[in-house]
Design an enzyme around this catalytic site. Sequence first.
Site, short mmCIF file in Angstrom:
data_model
loop_
_atom_site.label_atom_id
_atom_site.label_comp_id
_atom_site.label_asym_id
_atom_site.label_seq_id
_atom_site.Cartn_x
_atom_site.Cartn_y
_atom_site.Cartn_z
N ASP A 138 22.98 28.37 79.86
CA ASP A 138 23.13 29.86 80.05
C ASP A 138 24.60 30.69 79.44
OD1 ASP A 138 22.32 32.88 81.53
OD2 ASP A 138 24.23 31.98 82.17
N ASN A 146 30.05 42.10 77.28
CA ASN A 146 29.29 43.53 76.49
C ASN A 146 30.13 44.35 77.38
OD1 ASN A 146 26.72 43.00 75.15
ND2 ASN A 146 25.54 42.00 76.88
N HIS A 151 27.23 46.34 73.22
CA HIS A 151 26.43 44.92 73.24
C HIS A 151 25.93 44.26 71.62
CE1 HIS A 151 24.33 45.85 76.99
NE2 HIS A 151 24.96 47.35 76.64
N ASP A 155 25.64 41.33 70.98
CA ASP A 155 24.44 40.34 70.40
C ASP A 155 24.50 39.62 68.79
OD1 ASP A 155 22.44 42.15 71.78
OD2 ASP A 155 22.28 43.55 70.10
N GLU A 181 20.68 35.66 78.05
CA GLU A 181 21.38 35.31 77.70
C GLU A 181 21.09 33.69 77.62
OE1 GLU A 181 23.53 36.38 80.87
OE2 GLU A 181 21.94 37.37 79.87
#
Length: 261
Positions: A138, A146, A151, A155, A181
């Site tokens: 993770d 973010n 975002h 990404d 994630e």
Amino acid sequence: MRDEDHIELRVETLLADPEYQDNPLRFALDELYAEFRGLLRQIDRITRISDRYQSVSIAEKLSVTDRYHKQLRQLEKIARISDRYQSMMRDLNEALKEASTRDALTGIGNRRMLMERVKIEVGRAERMERPMTLALLDVDRFKAVNDAHGHEAGDKALIEIARAIESGIRDYDICGRWGGEEFMVIMPEIGATEAAAVVERVRNAIAGLNLVAGDISLELSASFGIAERRNGESVSDTIKRADAALFDAKRGGRNRYEVAP
């Protein structure tokens, strides 16, 4: 001259000769010759009709042959179209299958693909009595990335992390995006100790990423949970143990791994 033509000439000569005008046989010969001429005309007519019929028959045969070849060409065209359609459908099915098992953002496997592959690997490990290890990872503090950079930057970070995972695992290991994630790595043929070395390589690759958002360099890290499959253990139980180990790694300070007992 044909024999029949010679006979006709002799008969016509006799009938035209005045010497035989009163011969009692002349009248009978005249009628016989007239009947003969009539028969010749009928035969000639029948011959012409037969010739026309044969011509029509030949034409019809040619027409049937032409129609046959035309239909054959049409069937060949339909067969070619069918082959192209089937090929297109196969390509479409492959594309749909690929799309259904690939993560749209990162391009690596998605959760569905991971579940399919982990079941296969578990079955193989049981049959061969060989080890198999799972790792869940993770991304640390990803929500902050973010929130601070948007975002789009998030990404981009996930895409680069996927590349880092692929570069760090072995050729026959399987990785995919588990969700959000979170990622999973399936490692056949090795136990937890060897898997930890692979995970450490991936952890360093992620920590070494150089990502820039605007004028700011992003520092990324990930936490890992490792679980070697136990004999007779279900897939879900192995995943739960890996997830619990991941939680311990997060609680223990992040950017590290924990091995499930």
